[in-house]
Scaffold this active site. Sequence first.
Site, mmCIF file in Angstrom:
data_model
loop_
_atom_site.group_PDB
_atom_site.id
_atom_site.type_symbol
_atom_site.label_atom_id
_atom_site.label_comp_id
_atom_site.label_asym_id
_atom_site.label_seq_id
_atom_site.Cartn_x
_atom_site.Cartn_y
_atom_site.Cartn_z
ATOM 1 N N ALA A 67 0.833 -1.217 0.000
ATOM 2 C CA ALA A 67 0.000 0.000 0.000
ATOM 3 C C ALA A 67 0.865 1.264 0.000
ATOM 4 O O ALA A 67 0.336 2.376 0.070
ATOM 5 C CB ALA A 67 -0.919 -0.006 1.222
ATOM 6 N N GLY A 68 2.192 1.091 -0.086
ATOM 7 C CA GLY A 68 3.090 2.242 0.023
ATOM 8 C C GLY A 68 3.467 2.837 -1.328
ATOM 9 O O GLY A 68 2.982 2.409 -2.385
ATOM 10 N N ILE A 110 6.502 3.118 -3.100
ATOM 11 C CA ILE A 110 7.304 2.400 -4.107
ATOM 12 C C ILE A 110 6.440 1.335 -4.765
ATOM 13 O O ILE A 110 6.424 1.189 -5.995
ATOM 14 C CB ILE A 110 8.552 1.745 -3.464
ATOM 15 C CG1 ILE A 110 9.469 2.832 -2.904
ATOM 16 C CG2 ILE A 110 9.294 0.886 -4.480
ATOM 17 C CD1 ILE A 110 10.678 2.305 -2.164
ATOM 18 N N ASP A 118 21.427 2.777 -7.074
ATOM 19 C CA ASP A 118 22.726 3.452 -7.012
ATOM 20 C C ASP A 118 23.470 3.269 -8.341
ATOM 21 O O ASP A 118 24.115 4.182 -8.843
ATOM 22 C CB ASP A 118 23.553 2.857 -5.863
ATOM 23 C CG ASP A 118 22.742 2.810 -4.582
ATOM 24 O OD1 ASP A 118 22.512 3.869 -3.995
ATOM 25 O OD2 ASP A 118 22.280 1.708 -4.199
ATOM 26 N N HIS A 139 24.119 -0.045 0.566
ATOM 27 C CA HIS A 139 23.225 1.019 0.060
ATOM 28 C C HIS A 139 23.126 2.075 1.170
ATOM 29 O O HIS A 139 22.175 2.097 1.949
ATOM 30 C CB HIS A 139 21.857 0.434 -0.281
ATOM 31 C CG HIS A 139 20.860 1.483 -0.687
ATOM 32 N ND1 HIS A 139 21.012 2.266 -1.792
ATOM 33 C CD2 HIS A 139 19.697 1.880 -0.114
ATOM 34 C CE1 HIS A 139 19.992 3.107 -1.892
ATOM 35 N NE2 HIS A 139 19.184 2.894 -0.881
HETATM 36 P P1 NAD Z 1 5.981 4.015 2.348
HETATM 37 O O1 NAD Z 1 5.947 4.534 3.745
HETATM 38 O O2 NAD Z 1 5.310 4.778 1.274
HETATM 39 O O3 NAD Z 1 5.389 2.552 2.317
HETATM 40 C C1 NAD Z 1 5.832 1.568 3.201
HETATM 41 C C2 NAD Z 1 4.723 0.543 3.281
HETATM 42 O O4 NAD Z 1 5.228 -0.558 4.035
HETATM 43 C C3 NAD Z 1 3.470 1.067 4.011
HETATM 44 O O5 NAD Z 1 2.309 0.753 3.252
HETATM 45 C C4 NAD Z 1 3.494 0.294 5.335
HETATM 46 O O6 NAD Z 1 2.205 0.050 5.860
HETATM 47 C C5 NAD Z 1 4.172 -0.998 4.872
HETATM 48 N N1 NAD Z 1 4.712 -1.806 5.952
HETATM 49 C C6 NAD Z 1 5.249 -1.409 7.113
HETATM 50 N N2 NAD Z 1 5.566 -2.479 7.855
HETATM 51 C C7 NAD Z 1 5.256 -3.573 7.136
HETATM 52 C C8 NAD Z 1 5.319 -4.972 7.374
HETATM 53 N N3 NAD Z 1 5.785 -5.455 8.528
HETATM 54 N N4 NAD Z 1 4.879 -5.805 6.423
HETATM 55 C C9 NAD Z 1 4.392 -5.329 5.257
HETATM 56 N N5 NAD Z 1 4.272 -4.019 4.977
HETATM 57 C C10 NAD Z 1 4.710 -3.154 5.904
HETATM 58 O O7 NAD Z 1 7.534 3.784 1.995
HETATM 59 P P2 NAD Z 1 8.204 3.621 0.555
HETATM 60 O O8 NAD Z 1 8.522 4.963 0.019
HETATM 61 O O9 NAD Z 1 7.396 2.684 -0.263
HETATM 62 O O10 NAD Z 1 9.605 2.953 0.987
HETATM 63 C C11 NAD Z 1 9.662 1.643 1.498
HETATM 64 C C12 NAD Z 1 11.072 1.319 1.936
HETATM 65 O O11 NAD Z 1 11.961 1.285 0.803
HETATM 66 C C13 NAD Z 1 11.696 2.319 2.894
HETATM 67 O O12 NAD Z 1 12.418 1.623 3.903
HETATM 68 C C14 NAD Z 1 12.655 3.114 2.017
HETATM 69 O O13 NAD Z 1 13.688 3.715 2.759
HETATM 70 C C15 NAD Z 1 13.150 2.016 1.120
HETATM 71 N N6 NAD Z 1 13.832 2.419 -0.113
HETATM 72 C C16 NAD Z 1 14.896 1.668 -0.517
HETATM 73 C C17 NAD Z 1 15.563 1.991 -1.687
HETATM 74 C C18 NAD Z 1 16.760 1.187 -2.145
HETATM 75 O O14 NAD Z 1 17.415 1.601 -3.105
HETATM 76 N N7 NAD Z 1 17.094 0.058 -1.527
HETATM 77 C C19 NAD Z 1 15.130 3.065 -2.453
HETATM 78 C C20 NAD Z 1 14.037 3.808 -2.019
HETATM 79 C C21 NAD Z 1 13.394 3.482 -0.824
HETATM 80 C C1 LMR Z 2 17.227 6.092 -1.890
HETATM 81 O O1 LMR Z 2 18.400 5.824 -2.091
HETATM 82 O O2 LMR Z 2 16.603 6.943 -2.566
HETATM 83 C C2 LMR Z 2 16.478 5.353 -0.811
HETATM 84 O O3 LMR Z 2 17.299 4.488 -0.129
HETATM 85 C C3 LMR Z 2 15.724 6.251 0.102
HETATM 86 C C4 LMR Z 2 16.653 6.965 1.051
HETATM 87 O O4 LMR Z 2 16.425 6.900 2.258
HETATM 88 O O5 LMR Z 2 17.595 7.611 0.594
#
Ligand code: NAD
Ligand code: LMR
Length: 324
Positions: free
Chosen positions: A13-14, A16, A159, A187
Site C-alpha cells: 500500500a506504500g 514504491i 545506485d 546502500h
Molecule cells: P511508504 O511509507 O510509502 O510505504 C511503506 C509501506 O510498508 C506502508 O504501506 C506500510 O504500511 C508498509 N509496511 C510497514 N511495515 C510492514 C510490514 N511489517 N509488512 C508489510 N508491509 C509493511 O515507503 P516507501 O517509500 O514505499 O519505501 C519503502 C522502503 O523502501 C523504505 O524503507 C525506504 O527507505 C526504502 N527504499 C529503498 C531503496 C533502495 O534503493 N534500496 C530506495 C528507495 C526506498
Molecule cells: C534512496 O536511495 O533513494 C532510498 O534508499 C531512500 C533513502 O532513504 O535515501
Amino acid sequence: MKKPVNVAITGAAGNIAYSAIFRVASGQMLGIDQPVNIKLIDIEPAMSALNGVKYELEDCAFPLLNSITTTFDLTEGFDKCDFALLIGAKPRMKGMERKDLLKDNGKIFKPQGKAIDEVANKNIKVLVVGNPANTNALIAMHNAPSIKPSQFTSMMRLDHDRSLAQVANKFNVTINEVKKIIVWGNHSNTQVPDLSYAEVSGNSIKKVMNEDWYTNNFIPRIQKRGAEIIEARGLSSAASAANAAITHMRDWVLGNNDWLSIGQISNGNPFGISENLMFSFPSVCSNGSYSIIGNLAISEVLNDYIKTTENELLNERDSVLDLL
Ligand code: NAD
Ligand code: LMR
C-alpha cells in the site's frame, strides 16, 4: 501461455509499491508471455488502502494478471511464491541515515524470512528494498535456512542507475554508451561508486575523466543522492526505486550481460570481503542466476573506500545479532 507464477510484494500500500505493482502485472518484470498471481502484503491497518490498489489493478484489465491476493498474513502472502519484492518498511526522513531505520525495520524481516522459509517455493528469488536494505536482506536470509543464500539479494540497482545517469549526463552521451560501472558495498552513504573500468562510447572513461570531478563531485553525489531527493521531494525516491526493483528482478530472471551491481551474500567472494554480509559486487546475469565478475584489480584508494563500507556493514550486522 506459460503457467502463472506467484509474486509477493510487501509494503504494497506504500509509495514504491504503487509504482512497481502495475509494472509487474503488465509483464515488465518477468516478460510479456508470463502470467502472474500477485500477492499484495501490508500491515492490517493498511488493508483498506490496499484494497484500493487492488481495485485499480483490476481496472487496468492486464491480460497477464491471473489473480490478486491482498493480505496481512505472511503465510498466505508468501505461500508458494516464486518471487518476492520486500519493500515494506519505514522510509527515512530528512536528517536521518538509512541505518537509523535498522532498529524499527530490522524486526520486519525476521518473520518474513521465516514465512518464506516455511511456505515459499525453494527456488524463490527475493529482492529486499526496505532500508537499510543490505542488512535487512541478511536478516531475511538467515531466517530462511532452507533457501539457498544466493536466492536473497538487496537492491543496489538504484545506485547503479544513478551512476550511469550522472556519467551519461556529464559526458553528454546516451545511457547505452556507458558501460562497466560498479557500485560496491552498502546502500548507504559509504557505498563506493567505482569508475575504474567504466567505458564511455567504447573508450576507457579515464581518457575523458577528471579525477577531481570523480572524487569530489561524482562519488559524494551518488552516495548522497537519496538524501538529495528527500530534501527536494520531502519524500524518499519512489518511482526510480520501483524501476530499479523491476529491472533488478527482470535481469536476474531474463539475463543481462552488462555489468550490474547486486547486493548478495559475500560468502566465497574473490575480493577478500568478510563472509556473511550482504555486499554489492559487480555482477552479470544469465540463465536465471547472477555471478560476480572476478579478476578485477582494485586500487589502494578504492580499497580504503571499500573497507569503510565493509566496516559499516559489519557494525550493522553486530547491532542485529538477535535477529539473525
Ligand atoms: P511508504 O511509507 O510509502 O510505504 C511503506 C509501506 O510498508 C506502508 O504501506 C506500510 O504500511 C508498509 N509496511 C510497514 N511495515 C510492514 C510490514 N511489517 N509488512 C508489510 N508491509 C509493511 O515507503 P516507501 O517509500 O514505499 O519505501 C519503502 C522502503 O523502501 C523504505 O524503507 C525506504 O527507505 C526504502 N527504499 C529503498 C531503496 C533502495 O534503493 N534500496 C530506495 C528507495 C526506498
Ligand atoms: C534512496 O536511495 O533513494 C532510498 O534508499 C531512500 C533513502 O532513504 O535515501
